[in-house]
Design a protein around this motif. Sequence first.
Motif, PDB file in Angstrom:
ATOM      1  N   LYS A 219       0.859  -1.179   0.000  1.00  6.05           N
ATOM      2  CA  LYS A 219       0.000   0.000   0.000  1.00  6.05           C
ATOM      3  C   LYS A 219       0.900   1.235   0.000  1.00  6.05           C
ATOM      4  O   LYS A 219       1.604   1.488   0.983  1.00  6.05           O
ATOM      5  N   SER A 220       0.850   1.967  -1.084  1.00  5.22           N
ATOM      6  CA  SER A 220       1.697   3.148  -1.227  1.00  5.22           C
ATOM      7  C   SER A 220       0.831   4.398  -1.309  1.00  5.22           C
ATOM      8  O   SER A 220      -0.146   4.415  -2.059  1.00  5.22           O
ATOM      9  N   HIS A 221       1.193   5.395  -0.552  1.00  2.00           N
ATOM     10  CA  HIS A 221       0.473   6.663  -0.552  1.00  2.00           C
ATOM     11  C   HIS A 221       1.410   7.743  -1.095  1.00  2.00           C
ATOM     12  O   HIS A 221       2.430   8.038  -0.464  1.00  2.00           O
ATOM     13  N   ALA A 222       1.057   8.301  -2.238  1.00  2.00           N
ATOM     14  CA  ALA A 222       1.876   9.344  -2.852  1.00  2.00           C
ATOM     15  C   ALA A 222       1.445  10.707  -2.329  1.00  2.00           C
ATOM     16  O   ALA A 222       0.262  11.061  -2.375  1.00  2.00           O
ATOM     17  N   ILE A 223       2.413  11.463  -1.823  1.00  2.00           N
ATOM     18  CA  ILE A 223       2.151  12.779  -1.256  1.00  2.00           C
ATOM     19  C   ILE A 223       3.152  13.753  -1.871  1.00  2.00           C
ATOM     20  O   ILE A 223       4.353  13.639  -1.648  1.00  2.00           O
ATOM     21  N   SER A 224       2.643  14.702  -2.647  1.00  2.00           N
ATOM     22  CA  SER A 224       3.536  15.637  -3.331  1.00  2.00           C
ATOM     23  C   SER A 224       3.675  16.927  -2.535  1.00  2.00           C
ATOM     24  O   SER A 224       2.843  17.262  -1.702  1.00  2.00           O
ATOM     25  N   TYR A 225       4.763  17.622  -2.829  1.00  2.00           N
ATOM     26  CA  TYR A 225       4.966  18.947  -2.248  1.00  2.00           C
ATOM     27  C   TYR A 225       5.730  19.803  -3.237  1.00  2.00           C
ATOM     28  O   TYR A 225       6.294  19.303  -4.205  1.00  2.00           O
ATOM     29  N   ILE A 226       5.682  21.104  -2.991  1.00  2.00           N
ATOM     30  CA  ILE A 226       6.459  22.056  -3.782  1.00  2.00           C
ATOM     31  C   ILE A 226       7.346  22.839  -2.827  1.00  2.00           C
ATOM     32  O   ILE A 226       7.267  22.647  -1.610  1.00  2.00           O
TER      33      ILE A 226
ATOM     34  N   ALA B 151       2.128  18.201   3.670  1.00  2.22           N
ATOM     35  CA  ALA B 151       2.564  16.837   3.342  1.00  2.22           C
ATOM     36  C   ALA B 151       2.949  16.076   4.618  1.00  2.22           C
ATOM     37  O   ALA B 151       2.560  14.918   4.806  1.00  2.22           O
ATOM     38  N   ALA B 152       3.696  16.732   5.500  1.00  2.00           N
ATOM     39  CA  ALA B 152       4.117  16.100   6.761  1.00  2.00           C
ATOM     40  C   ALA B 152       2.902  15.737   7.624  1.00  2.00           C
ATOM     41  O   ALA B 152       2.835  14.644   8.192  1.00  2.00           O
ATOM     42  N   ASN B 153       1.939  16.641   7.693  1.00  2.00           N
ATOM     43  CA  ASN B 153       0.726  16.368   8.478  1.00  2.00           C
ATOM     44  C   ASN B 153      -0.069  15.210   7.894  1.00  2.00           C
ATOM     45  O   ASN B 153      -0.628  14.396   8.632  1.00  2.00           O
ATOM     46  N   THR B 154      -0.105  15.110   6.572  1.00  2.00           N
ATOM     47  CA  THR B 154      -0.801  13.994   5.923  1.00  2.00           C
ATOM     48  C   THR B 154      -0.147  12.666   6.295  1.00  2.00           C
ATOM     49  O   THR B 154      -0.834  11.689   6.605  1.00  2.00           O
ATOM     50  N   ILE B 155       1.170  12.633   6.268  1.00  2.00           N
ATOM     51  CA  ILE B 155       1.898  11.409   6.642  1.00  2.00           C
ATOM     52  C   ILE B 155       1.553  11.002   8.069  1.00  2.00           C
ATOM     53  O   ILE B 155       1.306   9.833   8.355  1.00  2.00           O
TER      54      ILE B 155
END
Length: 152
Positions: free
Chosen positions: A94-101, A110-114
Amino acid sequence: GCPTSALSAASNPILNAYGLAQISSAATSIQLEDKASFGSFYRTVPSDDIQAKCIISMCQHFNWTKIAILYYNDNYGTYLTNKILELGRNIGIKSHAISYINNTGSIYRAANTIQKLELYIIILIPQNWALKLTFNILNKTGLMDFPYYIIG
């Protein structure tokens, strides 16, 4: 040739139109393997396809079945992330892709989502110009400490 995948992808169609080849010593994006779009592109370094396969092999070795892929949203990060997602999906990771700029708010989100998803294995796909800011925020949010593991 261009020193990045993004620049290579942008300039290759122009060079191709004039029948000129492009050789890069640093562009590794999987996107550039598409010979229909980048027929005159060549490289002296391996594609990120190999990197994606190694990351998934490492996940298998350590029995990691749930990972975050924290990636900088550009050609390099997007195509590598997509390949990791594809390979992981094929074997049940199970991979969750989280992008940032490259801005503070994006990296904090992104950190909070993780943290909310309780993802403890983090595959980091950064860009050099965003590296210091990224690590500073990951440290401030506690993602550089146990129980989190950052690979990248």
